[in-house]
Design a protein around this motif. Structure first.
Motif, short mmCIF file in Angstrom:
data_model
loop_
_atom_site.label_atom_id
_atom_site.label_comp_id
_atom_site.label_asym_id
_atom_site.label_seq_id
_atom_site.Cartn_x
_atom_site.Cartn_y
_atom_site.Cartn_z
N GLY A 198 0.80 -1.21 0.00
CA GLY A 198 0.00 0.00 0.00
C GLY A 198 0.83 1.26 0.00
N ASP A 199 2.11 1.16 0.39
CA ASP A 199 2.98 2.33 0.35
C ASP A 199 3.09 2.85 -1.08
OD1 ASP A 199 3.47 2.28 3.04
OD2 ASP A 199 5.54 1.55 2.89
N ALA A 200 3.19 4.17 -1.21
CA ALA A 200 3.32 4.79 -2.52
C ALA A 200 4.78 4.94 -2.91
CB ALA A 200 2.64 6.16 -2.52
N TYR A 286 6.51 -4.20 -6.81
CA TYR A 286 6.54 -2.74 -6.98
C TYR A 286 5.89 -2.44 -8.33
CZ TYR A 286 10.07 -3.11 -3.27
OH TYR A 286 10.73 -3.39 -2.09
N PHE A 325 9.66 6.05 -0.76
CA PHE A 325 8.52 5.19 -0.45
C PHE A 325 7.85 5.73 0.80
CE2 PHE A 325 11.80 2.93 -2.69
CZ PHE A 325 11.15 2.10 -3.59
N ALA A 328 0.67 5.90 1.67
CA ALA A 328 -0.16 6.44 0.58
C ALA A 328 -0.75 7.80 0.94
CB ALA A 328 -1.26 5.45 0.23
N ALA A 331 1.59 10.65 0.00
CA ALA A 331 2.20 10.65 -1.34
C ALA A 331 2.07 12.00 -2.03
CB ALA A 331 1.56 9.55 -2.20
N VAL A 347 3.75 10.75 -8.17
CA VAL A 347 3.30 9.52 -7.51
C VAL A 347 3.26 8.48 -8.62
CG1 VAL A 347 1.51 8.36 -6.18
CG2 VAL A 347 1.93 10.81 -5.85
N ALA A 350 2.92 1.87 -6.50
CA ALA A 350 2.66 1.42 -5.14
C ALA A 350 3.23 0.03 -4.93
CB ALA A 350 1.16 1.42 -4.86
N GLU A 352 2.80 -3.83 -3.44
CA GLU A 352 1.73 -4.82 -3.26
C GLU A 352 2.33 -6.08 -2.66
OE1 GLU A 352 0.21 -5.55 -7.15
OE2 GLU A 352 -0.63 -3.53 -7.39
#
Length: 375
Positions: A198-200, A286, A325, A328, A331, A347, A350, A352
């Motif tokens: 979930g990180d952008a 990624y 990173f 979200a 971002a 951006v 993300a 996964e």
């Protein structure tokens, strides 16, 4: 996803230009393993290393109230382009940009772990004392080093200027920089412990080739009708485009801290190109949905080298010099902070859950864990 399209006979790879990471990387791994055994020495001084920083772009030591980070980096062969352009144009001022490139190599690595750059040291090894006799060139190097230090708000502590005839070629100079920084408060440490699905992925724009891929760039000159003076767009020669100074990204990471944004991880996109996005050992996919515009010089190089996108993105920064990173929710603000520092940002994708891979969807490129072995 494609893996690798067959190369045409006139494709020029980075390996053909004289740089083979398959030969270099095993030495790096062996050195890291030997170095890891020395970390225990810190205990006799009452300190300890941060184990997760082993294999990262900077080494981190826990000294109690804060962390200390350190790095040493050499510029590489970009000086050869500056020397040739000086011969062709009569300008000595290229070395101001070369100085910024050298500091950027160290500073942009140091900040990946959350450090504030504090002190930079210079290593200028010439092929003979005569190199320093060109006063305009030497002054450009000094002025550029001072200006880059000011941009990064670091103290230039000193350095070493040996004349190494017989080791460094006559008329040439080998440039390197070391940098030490603080991670204070300790919560600024970013070695990927908090990376999560979930990180952008926020990408920061590059200014051009930066300081990686110059062996390929120089090899390409043999194919150009006017060499370094070949225009890649009206009013811009290939040589001048190559010599655009590397972006210094520490103003962005410092501004993010002041804005209350804590990156979970950062990657300096240098050697190995976009494969550097796979640097952290954690297993995530990624997924990239937005690709930044490719700077004109890199687009020109890809065309002249007849490289497919996968080859180009595995070697060059292709318009993105640094990756951050972040959660979200942070971002878009990260993009705004970077833009306020004068650096374009996007951006771009993300993280996964899934196998470790980089999927650059707009270009149908996939890099797997096997494509980057640095540990």
């Amino acid at each position: 996803m494609s893996t690798h399209a067959p190369s045409s006979p006139d494709t020029l790879s980075y390996e053909q230009a004289g740089v083979n990471y398959d030969l270099i990387d095993p030495l790096k791994i062996a050195a890291q393993r030997a170095a890891a055994a020395t970390g225990a020495h810190l205990g006799s001084h009452g300190f300890s290393e941060v184990p997760a920083s082993r294999g990262e772009s900077a080494y981190v030591v826990d000294v109690g109230p804060f962390y200390i980070a350190s790095i040493v980096e050499c510029l590489g062969t970009k000086t050869l382009v500056a020397d040739e352009m000086a011969r062709l144009t009569g300008k000595s001022s290229y070395y101001a940009g070369i100085a910024q490139d050298t500091i950027a190599m160290a500073v942009n690595d140091l900040i990946t772990v959350g450090a504030t750059p504090l002190v930079v040291q210079a290593y200028w090894a010439a092929g003979g004392s005569d190199w320093f006799g060109d006063k305009a060139r030497a002054q450009a190097l000094v002025e550029g080093w001072k200006k880059a230090s000011d941009i990064c708000a670091v103290a230039w502590g000193g350095g070493e200027t040996p004349a190494l005839a017989g080791i460094v070629e006559e008329g040439r100079i080998d440039l390197a920089a070391s940098c030490t920084g603080l991670i204070n408060p300790k919560s600024r440490l970013s070695v990927g412990d908090d990376l999560a699905a979930g990180d952008a992925i926020v990408l920061l724009a590059s200014s051009g080739i930066h300081a990686n891929g110059l062996s390929l760039a120089r090899k390409l000159v043999e194919r150009l009708p006017n060499g370094y003076l070949t225009e890649i767009e009206p009013g811009l020669t290939y040589g001048d485009a190559l010599l655009a100074p590397t972006v210094l990204y520490s103003p962005v990471t410092e501004a993010l801290f002041k804005a209350g944004i804590q990156p979970h991880y950062c990657a300096n996109i240098t050697g190995h190109g976009w494969r550097k996005l796979l640097r952290h050992p954690a297993k995530f996919s990624y997924r990239i949905h937005t690709v930044p515009p490719v700077t004109p010089v890199l687009k020109f190089m890809q065309e002249q080298a007849k490289q497919d996108d996968r080859e180009a993105y595995s070697t060059l920064n292709m318009g993105a010099g640094f990756a951050i990173f972040v959660p979200a929710a942070d971002a878009q603000r990260t993009v705004e902070v970077a833009k306020a520092c004068g650096i374009e940002a996007w951006v771009a994708g993300a993280l996964e859950e899934g196998e470790k891979q980089l999927l650059i969807e707009p270009l149908n490129i996939r890099f797997s864990d096997d494509d980057l072995q640095l540990r």
